[in-house]
Design a protein around this motif. Structure first.
Motif, PDB file in Angstrom:
ATOM      1  N   ASP A   1      -3.911   3.065   8.064  1.00  0.00           N
ATOM      2  CA  ASP A   1      -4.831   3.852   7.676  1.00  0.00           C
ATOM      3  C   ASP A   1      -6.351   3.220   7.971  1.00  0.00           C
ATOM      4  O   ASP A   1      -7.051   3.910   8.642  1.00  0.00           O
ATOM      5  CB  ASP A   1      -4.914   4.398   6.220  1.00  0.00           C
TER       6      ASP A   1
ATOM      7  N   LYS B   1      -6.819   3.606  11.853  1.00  0.00           N
ATOM      8  CA  LYS B   1      -7.650   4.951  12.291  1.00  0.00           C
ATOM      9  C   LYS B   1      -8.960   4.908  11.809  1.00  0.00           C
ATOM     10  O   LYS B   1      -9.816   5.902  12.626  1.00  0.00           O
ATOM     11  CB  LYS B   1      -7.113   5.992  11.227  1.00  0.00           C
TER      12      LYS B   1
ATOM     13  N   ARG C   1     -11.044   2.933  14.552  1.00  0.00           N
ATOM     14  CA  ARG C   1     -11.205   3.617  15.932  1.00  0.00           C
ATOM     15  C   ARG C   1     -12.223   4.822  15.916  1.00  0.00           C
ATOM     16  O   ARG C   1     -12.905   4.798  16.726  1.00  0.00           O
ATOM     17  CB  ARG C   1      -9.691   4.194  16.170  1.00  0.00           C
ATOM     18  N   TYR C   2     -12.256   5.160  14.590  1.00  0.00           N
ATOM     19  CA  TYR C   2     -13.422   6.238  14.592  1.00  0.00           C
ATOM     20  C   TYR C   2     -14.789   5.810  14.796  1.00  0.00           C
ATOM     21  O   TYR C   2     -15.642   6.189  15.445  1.00  0.00           O
ATOM     22  CB  TYR C   2     -13.228   7.028  13.224  1.00  0.00           C
TER      23      TYR C   2
ATOM     24  N   SER D   1     -11.111  10.745  11.170  1.00  0.00           N
ATOM     25  CA  SER D   1      -9.953   9.520  11.305  1.00  0.00           C
ATOM     26  C   SER D   1      -8.567  10.128  11.337  1.00  0.00           C
ATOM     27  O   SER D   1      -7.693   9.243  11.378  1.00  0.00           O
ATOM     28  CB  SER D   1     -10.501   8.398  10.214  1.00  0.00           C
TER      29      SER D   1
END
Length: 462
Positions: A240, A243, A246-247, A459
Motif C-alpha cells: 500500500d 502505491k 508511486r503517486y 493511489s
C-alpha cells in the motif's frame, strides 16, 4: 420389411458416427492452427521492459546506490565536489572500521561534450579521457554507536586534474580498468537561487513499512506548511505504501532513492550495537542522511532531517518559510536549528471520533488526526531533537545533532516549533488525564482531508 428398416437404421447410425468423427478431426485441426497463428485479440500478458538502448557507458543510468570497493569490505555511495574545502572530492562511503587499509582515488576527466552529466555508470577508465591516481584520506564519522561498519568520508585531491568528472576508490593503485566510476556531483556552486525552499530527507524505509494513511497525511501536511520536496531512501516498503510512493513520485514531490543495504550487510533495527547487533546502525541511517545533505546542497535552501512518522511543525508561524525568516534574522550566523521531539501516543484517541472517517477505515496505517494527546517532558531526561539546516553550512551530521558544521547552531524553543511524533508511547503508564492536549493538526482540517482523499484515491487505495 423389418430387415430393410433395420438395415436402414444401421446405415444412418454409421453415417452419423462418421460425421461426428470427421467433425472432431476438423476441430482438432482448427485448434492446432490457432495455436500456431497469433490471435487478433491475444490474452493480456505481462509486458516485459524493453532492452536498454545501446549508449556509451557514461550515459547509462546507475542501477545501484551502494558499490563495493574490490579488495576490501568497504563500499562507496556517491561523490561530490566540496567547494568549502578547496574543491576536494568527497566520496560518501561505508567503511569497516576494524579493517582500515590504504585506499587510493582514481580521478578521471570526461572530455566528451556529449556525455550526459546526470548519469554515472562509467565502468571502464578507457571511456574517460584523462585519469590520475593518488592516496585517499579517510575520515570515519565519530557517531558510529559501536557498529563495525559506519559512514565515512573518503577525500580525493585532484591535483593537476582540476576538471575531474568521475572518481573511483580502490585498494590497488595500478588497477583502474573494468571498475565502476562515480559521477562527481555539485560541480557548480549555487547560493542565490534554489529549486526548492524546503526539502525533507527521510533516512530509511525498511521492514515492509506499510503505514500508508499516516504517510499520505504527513505528506499533505508538509505541503500545507511549505515543503516542496521529500527524499526517501527505500530498503523495503509494503504494497500500500508502494502505491502511495508511486503517486507522489508521479506528482513530482517525492524522490525515492533505492537503498539495498540489506543486500550487502546485516543492518541493525536499532541504534545501539550491544542491544541490537548487526553490521551497521539502523539500516545505514547516518549514511543516507549525509548523502542527502550533499545531494541537495545546491538544490534546496533548507533541509529537514527527520523520520517518516515525524512532522516538524511551526507553532508561532503560518509556514516554515516565515519561521525561518524569523530565526535567520535572530541568528544570522546559524546554519543548524535543533527542533524538540514530542511524542503523541498512538494508543490514546480523541474521544468524539470526529476524524474516524469511513473512507479511511480500509487504508492501513495510523490516523494522525485522532491523536491529540502529547506526553509531558520528563525531568532530568534529554529531549531528543531533529534538525532543520542550511546544507551549505553542514559538513557531517548525526541523527540528533550535527558533527561538523560552519557557524553556530540554535535550540529552537518548543513553543516556536516542535515535532509532532505520532508513535508508540514512551511514557506508557500515563493516563489520558496526565497527557497534554495539542490540536495543532486540526487547524489544517478543511484543506487536509480533501487533499488526503485525493492522494489515496489517485493511489488506488480508496
Amino acid at each position: 420389411m423389418m430387415q430393410r428398416k433395420l438395415a436402414l437404421l444401421v446405415g444412418i447410425t454409421m453415417f452419423t458416427l462418421l460425421l461426428v468423427l470427421r467433425w472432431e478431426h476438423v476441430i482438432r485441426l482448427v485448434s492446432l492452427m490457432r495455436s500456431e497463428i497469433p490471435s487478433a485479440e491475444p490474452e493480456p500478458q505481462t509486458v516485459q521492459p524493453s532492452a536498454e538502448p545501446t549508449l556509451p557507458p557514461w550515459q547509462r543510468a546507475p542501477t545501484e546506490t551502494i558499490t563495493p570497493i574490490p579488495g576490501s569490505r568497504h563500499f562507496m555511495v556517491s561523490a561530490f565536489k566540496d567547494h568549502r574545502r578547496g574543491g576536494v572530492t568527497r566520496v560518501i562511503s561505508i567503511i569497516c572500521r576494524q579493517e582500515l587499509q590504504p585506499l587510493y582515488c582514481v580521478l578521471c576527466a570526461n572530455d566528451d561534450a556529449n556525455a550526459n552529466a546526470d548519469y554515472n555508470a562509467i565502468t571502464d577508465a578507457k571511456a574517460l579521457s584523462r585519469c590520475t591516481t593518488s592516496p585517499a584520506e579517510v575520515d570515519v564519522h565519530s557517531d558510529h554507536f559501536g557498529f563495525p561498519f559506519h559512514t565515512s568520508d573518503v577525500f580525493c585531491t585532484s591535483g593537476s586534474l582540476q576538471q575531474a568528472t568521475h572518481v573511483r576508490i580502490t585498494t590497488d593503485q595500478t588497477a583502474i580498468h573494468n571498475l565502476t566510476f562515480l559521477l562527481i556531483q555539485n560541480q557548480d556552486v549555487k547560493v542565490k537561487s534554489f529549486r526548492y525552499n524546503f526539502t525533507i530527507c527521510i533516512s530509511n524505509l525498511f521492514g515492509e513499512y506499510n503505514n500508508a494513511l499516516q504517510f499520505a497525511q504527513t505528506m499533505e501536511v508538509y505541503k500545507l506548511i511549505g515543503v516542496q520536496r521529500v527524499v526517501i531512501y527505500n530498503t523495503s516498503s509494503g504494497p500500500d505504501v508502494e502505491k502511495v510512493l508511486r503517486y507522489y513520485s508521479r506528482e513530482g514531490m517525492l524522490e525515492v532513492v533505492p537503498w539495498p543495504i540489506d543486500k550487502f550487510l546485516t543492518p541493525s533495527t536499532g541504534w545501539k550495537y550491544d542491544l541490537h547487533h548487526g553490521d551497521i546502525h539502523y539500516y545505514g541511517q547516518l549514511t543516507t542522511l549525509n548523502e542527502c545533505i550533499y545531494r541537495y546542497m545546491y538544490q534546496s535552501k533548507y533541509l529537514l532531517l527527520n523520520d517518516f512518522d515525524e512532522i516538524i511543525m511551526p507553532y508561532k508561524h503560518a509556514s516554515l518559510e516565515k519561521l525561518m525568516d524569523t530565526l535567520q534574522q535572530q541568528h544570522p550566523n546559524a546554519g543548524v536549528f535543533r527542533i524538540e521531539n514530542h511524542i503523541f501516543p498512538k494508543t490514546q484517541f480523541e474521544d468524539t471520533g470526529r476524524f474516524r472517517l469511513p473512507q479511511w477505515r480500509r487504508v492501513p496505517g495510523v490516523n494522525i488526526l485522532e491523536h491529540i494527546y502529547r506526553e509531558p517532558d520528563r525531568k532530568n531526561v534529554f529531549n531528543p531533537t531533529k534538525l532543520l539546516i542550511d546544507p551549505r553550512r553542514v559538513e557531517q551530521t548525526s541523527v540528533h545533532t550535527t558533527l561538523k558544521q560552519f557557524g553556530s547552531d540554535v535550540a529552537v524553543p518548543f513553543d516556536v516549533c516542535r515535532i509532532i511524533h505520532v508513535r508508540v508511547p514512551l511514557q506508557g503508564r500515563l493516563s489520558k488525564d496526565q497527557l497534554l492536549v495539542d490540536k495543532k493538526l486540526w487547524e489544517f482540517e478543511k484543506r487536509l482531508i480533501p487533499s488526503v482523499d485525493l492522494a489515496l484515491n489517485q493511489s488506488g487505495l480508496l
